[in-house]
Enzyme design. Structure first.
Site, short mmCIF file in Angstrom:
data_model
loop_
_atom_site.label_atom_id
_atom_site.label_comp_id
_atom_site.label_asym_id
_atom_site.label_seq_id
_atom_site.Cartn_x
_atom_site.Cartn_y
_atom_site.Cartn_z
N LYS A 85 -5.59 -2.37 -56.56
CA LYS A 85 -5.50 -2.59 -58.00
C LYS A 85 -6.77 -3.18 -58.61
CE LYS A 85 -2.91 -6.82 -57.05
NZ LYS A 85 -2.68 -6.48 -55.64
N LYS A 135 -2.92 -5.15 -63.26
CA LYS A 135 -1.82 -4.19 -63.32
C LYS A 135 -1.55 -3.72 -64.74
CE LYS A 135 0.36 -6.00 -59.14
NZ LYS A 135 1.46 -6.82 -58.58
#
Length: 329
Positions: free
Chosen positions: A105, A205
């Site tokens: 991520k 995220k």
């Protein structure tokens, strides 16, 4: 053409080992072959020390030559994390014409747009469902399932580590500092918990979700971010006295015309009513609420972390990527 789709796995930590075990599980082999159109073959697992045994992984698959492994794969799966050497290996894979799957991520939040452009240049895919909410297929929902709709906002509990801490305080009355310590002892927090506690993980995220939903040119620097380290026991007592629960909420919302939307993002502690869906997230669970013009309000709930749970998302991306190998667009 190879009779199999050759999979190279970069990394054999908790997630990587779970992926390797599932790829080599004979009970799943026929399932994958049917869903892809050809059998999947794990041709190697790149690790730093190939002499150290990994539970459930054939030692013959282990190699310290990550670059050489990339050269002989149709699909390259990166689960090593970090910003070195992952970017160079993924770039190499794309230039070799390999499909790419990653759960990284922070790499995607910082360099995702460049990697997306490189993937497009070389006509390959870049799949990253596992990088956002592990087993919860939120990227597929906002990018694919809602492609014909206009998503207006996304909000959720996207970091299970901080949620575990806050849940201990709210439901069990654990003092905040003790809750952080307990979460660390149970493995919910890394030895250096900064990324979780300061909201950096959640910020990465929500950036990925904003890009998936709106194609927005946004980065982690655009997120208005406040972590949970500044919270005090008084904050929790005040929230409880008012019938509320403090959660670390990541959110993104759009305004303006659909063709050129303005996107804003934030990560911050919020005192929520006890009956709010986000307030009801327990322990390490993740919850996300998506608002769309036609679909209305959608709620996804499930495991946002864990080796097997994250492996589920990685394996789904592997199947997607392998289908492109078998049936090029």
């Amino acid at each position: 053409m190879s009779q199999t789709v050759r999979i190279a796995l970069l990394g054999a930590g908790t997630v990587g080992a779970a992926v390797a075990r599932r790829l080599c599980d004979p009970r799943r082999a026929d399932l994958y072959a049917v869903r892809v159109g050809r059998p999947l073959e794990l041709v190697g697992v790149a690790v730093r020390d190939a002499t150290r045994a990994r539970d459930g992984i054939d030692p013959a698959l282990l190699t310290a030559d990550a670059s050489g492994l990339v050269e002989r794969a149709d699909v390259v799966v990166e689960v090593m994390g970090g910003l070195d050497p992952a970017p160079a290996l993924l770039e190499q894979a794309m230039r070799c014409g390999a499909q790419v799957v990653t759960a990284n991520k922070q790499l995607l939040a910082q360099q995702g747009q460049r990697l997306e452009a490189l993937a497009a240049e070389h006509g390959v895919g870049l799949d990253y469902e596992a990088a956002v909410m592990a087993a919860i297929p939120v990227v597929a929902v906002v990018r694919d399932s809602l492609a014909g709709d206009l998503v207006t906002s996304i909000s959720g509990i996207v970091n299970g580590s901080t949620n575990y801490v806050l849940d201990l305080v709210a439901r069990k009355g654990v003092v905040f500092d003790d809750a952080v310590r307990q979460a660390g002892e149970l493995g919910y927090l890394e030895a250096d918990p900064t990324e979780d506690l300061e909201g950096l993980d959640a910020a990465a995220k929500i950036v990925l979700l904003a890009r998936a939903a709106w194609g927005a040119d946004v980065s982690i620097d655009d997120v208005q971010r406040t972590g949970i380290t500044g919270l005090t026991d008084d904050d929790f007592e005040t929230a409880a006295a008012n019938g509320k629960i403090i959660k670390l909420v990541a959110s993104a919302w759009r305004s303006g015309p659909a063709e050129n939307p303005r996107v804003e993002m934030g990560v911050r502690p919020v005192a929520l009513p006890q009956d709010d869906p986000l307030a009801q997230a327990r322990e390490g669970a993740n919850v996300v609420i998506i608002e769309a013009e036609s679909a209305g309000r959608l709620r996804l709930h499930g495991a946002g972390a864990g080796g097997e749970e994250t492996a589920s998302a990685v394996l789904g991306d592997i199947v997607r990527a392998a289908r492109r190998v078998v049936r090029p667009a």
